[in-house]
Structures are given as structure tokens and as C-alpha cells.
Design an enzyme around this catalytic site. Structure first.
Site, PDB file in Angstrom:
ATOM      1  CG  HIS A   1      -1.741  -1.207   1.384  1.00 49.16           C
ATOM      2  ND1 HIS A   1      -2.596  -1.656   0.408  1.00 49.16           N
ATOM      3  CD2 HIS A   1      -1.839  -2.101   2.403  1.00 49.16           C
ATOM      4  CE1 HIS A   1      -3.191  -2.765   0.828  1.00 49.16           C
ATOM      5  NE2 HIS A   1      -2.738  -3.052   2.027  1.00 49.16           N
TER       6      HIS A   1
ATOM      7  CG  HIS B   1       0.891  -6.719   3.319  1.00 44.58           C
ATOM      8  ND1 HIS B   1       1.165  -5.423   2.935  1.00 44.58           N
ATOM      9  CD2 HIS B   1      -0.453  -6.877   3.151  1.00 44.58           C
ATOM     10  CE1 HIS B   1       0.038  -4.823   2.566  1.00 44.58           C
ATOM     11  NE2 HIS B   1      -0.956  -5.686   2.688  1.00 44.58           N
TER      12      HIS B   1
ATOM     13  NE  ARG C   1      -4.875  -8.236  -6.680  1.00 42.53           N
ATOM     14  CZ  ARG C   1      -5.830  -7.574  -7.319  1.00 42.53           C
ATOM     15  NH1 ARG C   1      -5.748  -7.373  -8.624  1.00 42.53           N
ATOM     16  NH2 ARG C   1      -6.875  -7.115  -6.667  1.00 42.53           N
TER      17      ARG C   1
END
Length: 319
Positions: free
Chosen positions: A103, A178, A198
Site C-alpha cells: 500500500h 505483505h 498487487r
């Protein structure tokens, strides 16, 4: 206006990696075999929570904030964020591995998407045997090394894997690569943002044979290539608020309730309680509200002092 604890209709999300544990463990009203997320409190565009109880039933969270910003958000929160509700609360069921992702921070998210960044934390509510999470790199890496492993499909070789059990907590700063692993149910607290880059999705396809979109180029400048220490150890003193994680965006405490705990209101911030195990009662001005595993409740800042009682594990979140 008399303010009271607010609950919301869950916003349920089918995901390629989802399952049925949100129904089986948390009593969510799901009718799909691939429900991955229950958004408990949200003001993400097109996914704004609707109140399910009391005077405000049927109204959106944004409507209530527009009418009573200081009273609901709290003076300190309103001064900082205006009418924006700054956090998003979710439960997740990973029947399969989620994609490996990252993110962006506030600066990148604002510049690219006019959004908050996405700092988040995970509390593991349930974990199958050998369940694990991916959090960051095994050792300090670089953009070049990362690209090399991504292209050769050996990215997992340089990422750090953590075996997990119920009660484990991970705090993820923006930039941390993550993935939530298969066999886990997670309570997630994060900034109000739905921006995810992604990186790798295990080459899987959906029911129509399509792969999900990757965001390789966008991610390059968002990734922190250094080793991070994301796991959080915390105290578990009964009938007390034990700090798990605190940052500029939120503070999360763990309350192992076996008896009673009085909570004092300072009018500066709302509070959210996520019941991650057991059942508890909230008593405010001689009115009782009962919550069980999987329930999430928003306490407006203007609410008076109240008492928690019962036998439960509770996450307490405020700003």
C-alpha cells in the site's frame, strides 16, 4: 440529540480467496462460498456504512457526520480530518492466500489517487494449523533484486514468512510488502483507503478464466525494501486497556475482559470496539447493549462515560 453506540450493516465482499468462516465464526449473513471481507465501518466511496440500530437506523455514517461532526468524531478528530471518517474496520476470511501486495503512503496516495495512504494492523482471530502471513523481506533488499525475483517468479524466496496463531498482531506501515495466508480470520484496522498495489497473485484465475490485474510499475516507488519488524507483543492485563499499537493514525488496545471496566469519555475522539472473542455488555446511562464475537460498535465522542462487563476479548480503537 442523545448519542448512543452505533452498529452498521456489514458490507460483504466476495473475493477469489474467500470462504465461509465469516458466517461460521462471526455470524455474518453471507450466502456465498467465497466471501472474503466484512466491512464493518466504512466511508470508502460507494461503500459507506448504514446504521442498523436506534434513532439513526437507515442513515449513512456520512449523513450523521455531516449533521454532528464534533459530537460523533470528537473535537480533536474533526479538527484534523474535517468531515472525513479516517478509519476503516474489517474482518477477513482467507480460505486461500491473498495476493502479495503493498500500500502507498499518504504522499503517493494523495498524488496518484487523491486518497489517504493505507497504514494497517492485523489481529489474528483464528488460524488453522500451519497458517502463516508474509510480512516484508527476509533481509534488506533493493528495487533491482525485487524485480529480478519477480520476473523469475521466485519472489517468495526473499519474503519473510511468519507462522501465526490466535491473538498474534502485526502492524504494517505503508510500503511493507505483505500477504495474508490461507486458513486465517483477521480483524483489520486501517486508514480509510482502498488503494492496493498487487505484485503477484500466484497466476490464479477467476471463474471466467481471467487473471486479476497487477500493479508492478506503481508499486516500485511504494515499496520499503528494508527489513521491518511488524509483529507486536503486548500485555494482557485483565479488565484493562493494554496498548498493542499506536501511530499517528490510530491507537489500538487489547482488553481481556473478565469482570468490569469503566471507560471515561473525553469528547475528543470516537471509540470503536471489535469483539474478537466472547460476549460483553456495554452499560451507558442505565441502558444495556450486548455484543458477541464478530460485532463492531462505534461509540460517538459525545457519549457519556460507560461500563464494559462480561467475558470477552476486545479491541479498542481511537485516535
Amino acid at each position: 440529540m442523545k448519542f448512543y453506540p452505533l452498529q452498521f450493516q456489514p458490507i460483504l465482499k466476495d473475493r477469489i480467496w474467500g470462504g465461509t468462516k465469516l458466517r461460521d465464526y462471526l455470524n455474518k449473513p453471507i450466502f456465498s462460498s467465497i466471501t472474503g471481507e466484512s466491512w464493518e465501518i466504512s466511508t470508502v466511496e460507494n461503500d459507506v456504512s448504514i446504521v442498523s440500530n436506534g434513532t439513526f437506523e437507515g442513515k449513512s455514517l456520512n449523513e450523521i457526520i455531516a449533521l454532528y461532526p464534533n459530537e460523533l468524531l470528537g473535537t480533536r478528530v474533526y479538527e484534523r480530518f474535517g468531515n472525513q471518517f479516517p478509519l476503516l474496520f474489517k474482518y477477513l476470511d482467507a480460505r486461500e492466500d491473498l495476493s502479495i501486495q503493498v500500500h502507498p503512503n499518504d504522499e503517493l496516495a494523495k498524488q496518484r489517487h487523491n486518497s489517504f495512504g493505507k497504514t494497517e494492523m492485523w489481529y489474528v482471530m483464528q488460524a488453522d494449523k500451519e497458517a502463516r502471513l508474509i510480512v516484508g523481506f527476509k533481509k534488506d533488499s533493493s528495487k533491482e533484486e525485487y524485480i529480478r525475483h519477480l520476473e523469475s517468479k521466485t519472489l517468495l524466496n526473499i519474503l519473510d514468512t511468519k507462522n501465526v496463531k490466535k491473538g498474534d498482531v502485526f502492524f504494517l506501515n505503508t510500503g511493507t510488502v505483505h500477504a495474508i495466508g490461507a486458513g486465517t480470520v483477521i480483524a483489520e484496522i486501517q486508514q480509510t483507503s482502498d488503494i492496493t498495489y498487487r505484485l503477484y497473485d500466484f497466476d490464479r484465475v477467476d471463474a471466467n478464466g481471467n487473471k486479476r490485474e497487477l500493479h508492478i510499475d506503481l508499486a516500485l516507488d511504494a515499496i520499503n525494501y528494508d527489513v521491518v519488524e511488524a509483529e507486536r507483543k503486548y500485555k494482557k492485563k485483565e479488565n484493562a486497556s493494554n496498548e498493542i499499537a499506536t501511530c499517528q493514525y490510530f491507537t489500538t488496545n487489547f482488553i481481556p475482559l473478565d469482570g468490569t471496566l469503566k471507560v471515561f469519555s473525553n469528547k475528543e475522539t470516537f471509540r470503536v470496539y471489535m469483539c474478537v472473542d466472547g460476549e460483553f455488555e456495554l452499560n451507558i446511562n442505565d441502558t444495556k447493549y450486548i455484543y458477541k464475537t464478530g460485532d463492531t460498535v462505534l461509540i460517538p465522542a459525545q457519549t457519556d462515560d460507560f461500563m464494559l462487563s462480561g467475558k470477552a476479548s476486545i479491541l479498542e480503537i481511537y485516535i
